[in-house]
Design an enzyme around this catalytic site. Structure first.
Site, short mmCIF file in Angstrom:
data_model
loop_
_atom_site.label_atom_id
_atom_site.label_comp_id
_atom_site.label_asym_id
_atom_site.label_seq_id
_atom_site.Cartn_x
_atom_site.Cartn_y
_atom_site.Cartn_z
N ALA A 70 -4.52 4.85 72.16
CA ALA A 70 -3.15 4.51 72.58
C ALA A 70 -3.04 3.09 72.79
CB ALA A 70 -2.49 5.21 73.79
N ARG A 75 2.46 7.80 64.81
CA ARG A 75 1.69 8.76 65.99
C ARG A 75 2.89 8.72 67.07
NH1 ARG A 75 -3.67 9.05 66.29
NH2 ARG A 75 -2.89 11.06 67.11
N ASP A 87 -2.29 9.35 76.61
CA ASP A 87 -1.59 8.81 75.61
C ASP A 87 -0.07 8.48 75.95
OD1 ASP A 87 -2.98 8.47 72.43
OD2 ASP A 87 -3.99 10.29 73.76
#
Length: 344
Positions: A48, A89, A235
């Site tokens: 992340a 993502r 994340d």
């Protein structure tokens, strides 16, 4: 790890190709923002905090690529690039956080030249701040770990998931740096094996004792008292304390709770999402080939159904503490998270 995962050099972005590790340390050069988007999507760069900086540098490349003669046109081009970069993502909030930071800096200016300068300056600051943030997380987290602890970790939340130093592995590094002995048990983390390929690579590089285990051996290790703490990255963390992290994190938390082993999460404040509820978040579903193949070798029947989520959700009741750059958060998380952002 001295080598940075990602950095800006001569109007290009240089990053480690994590798909080639641990066999080869290969660097990729990106000169177009779409190359950054592809690198994120293909997991050439992952983690992340790292993709946060990658996205920011992607906008820097988009600014250079733009032929806009007016500020409004450049902002339009940046918004288009931002959309493409974000969609690579969707679950990890750090990516959208970094993209928003860059855009907020860009819209403050009314000339093309100033916008381009502010975009790059903001991206560079995000990269510098990431390292300082991870070091601070490590210092706070090291207080939770004792001499001769054996710590389980999942996926890769180390230097390779950040610009440098790491979150969960940063805590382990910091624990070692203050003189405590620590051993790590890393899950292989199927299907992409970030634990065996990346975490084990990093820890051996740094001289930290590490064993890898199949994901399916986690219960055995805990039941046989071979580990006494667990630490993972994140994340996305909601105000409620729900943690979105690499698939398999939830089952580790269940096992840890059953065996009365402390379970910790390490993440920067940029990972927190104070607006959404668990059901609001899209869980990324990845390519079935990651499950049915190992490299080019087929390991499952043709046309078999595959469920391949990239992340799962660990509820707050299973988490003993969330380690941030501003300190360690404890239950009830809705109160401690609100408090840390009020004083941020």
């Amino acid at each position: 790890m001295v080598v940075k995962t990602i950095e800006w050099k001569n109007n290009s972005v240089i990053m480690i190709d994590q798909t080639k590790l641990p066999q080869d340390l290969v660097f990729v050069k990106c000169t177009k923002y779409i190359e950054i988007a592809n690198a994120i999507k293909k997991l050439i760069i992952r983690g992340a905090p790292a993709i946060c900086v990658a996205g920011a540098y992607g906008l820097s490349l988009a600014a250079i690529e733009s032929k806009a003669a007016a500020a409004e046109e450049l902002i339009h081009d940046l918004e288009n690039a931002k959309k493409i970069l974000f969609e690579t993502r969707p679950t990890a909030i750090n990516l959208s956080w970094g993209l928003e930071k860059v855009m907020q800096a860009a819209i403050k200016h009314n000339s093309v030249n100033k916008i381009k300068k502010s975009v790059l300056a903001t991206a560079n600051k995000l990269a510098i701040d990431d390292v300082a943030t991870n070091v601070a997380i490590g210092k706070h987290g090291s207080k939770l770990f004792g001499d001769n602890d054996v710590v389980m970790t999942h996926c890769n939340a180390g230097s390779l998931a950040t610009v440098s130093y790491g979150t969960a592995l940063g805590v382990i590094r910091s624990t070692k740096e203050i003189g405590k002995k620590v051993k790590v048990i890393a899950t292989e983390t199927r299907p992409i094996q970030q634990g065996s390929r990346l975490t084990a690579f990093e820890l051996k590089y740094d001289g930290i004792d590490v064993d890898i285990i199949p994901d399916t051996a986690a219960g055995y290790v805990m039941a046989n008292k071979l580990v006494n703490k667990v630490i993972v990255g994140a994340d996305r963390i909601l105000l409620t304390g729900h943690v979105f992290n690499k698939i398999g994190t939830y089952q580790l938390a269940i096992l840890a709770k059953h065996h009365q082993i402390p379970f910790y999460v390490a993440a920067p404040l940029s990972t927190f999402d104070l607006k959404h509820k668990p059901d609001d978040i899209t869980i990324e579903q990845r390519n079935p080939n990651e499950v049915t193949n190992i490299g080019n070798n087929k390991t499952a029947p043709e046309d078999v159904g595959v469920i391949n989520p990239a992340f799962d959700i660990t509820p707050p009741s299973m988490i003993n503490g969330i380690i941030t750059e501003k300190g360690i958060l404890e239950q009830p998380y809705e109160i401690s998270i609100k408090k840390i952002f009020e004083t941020k």
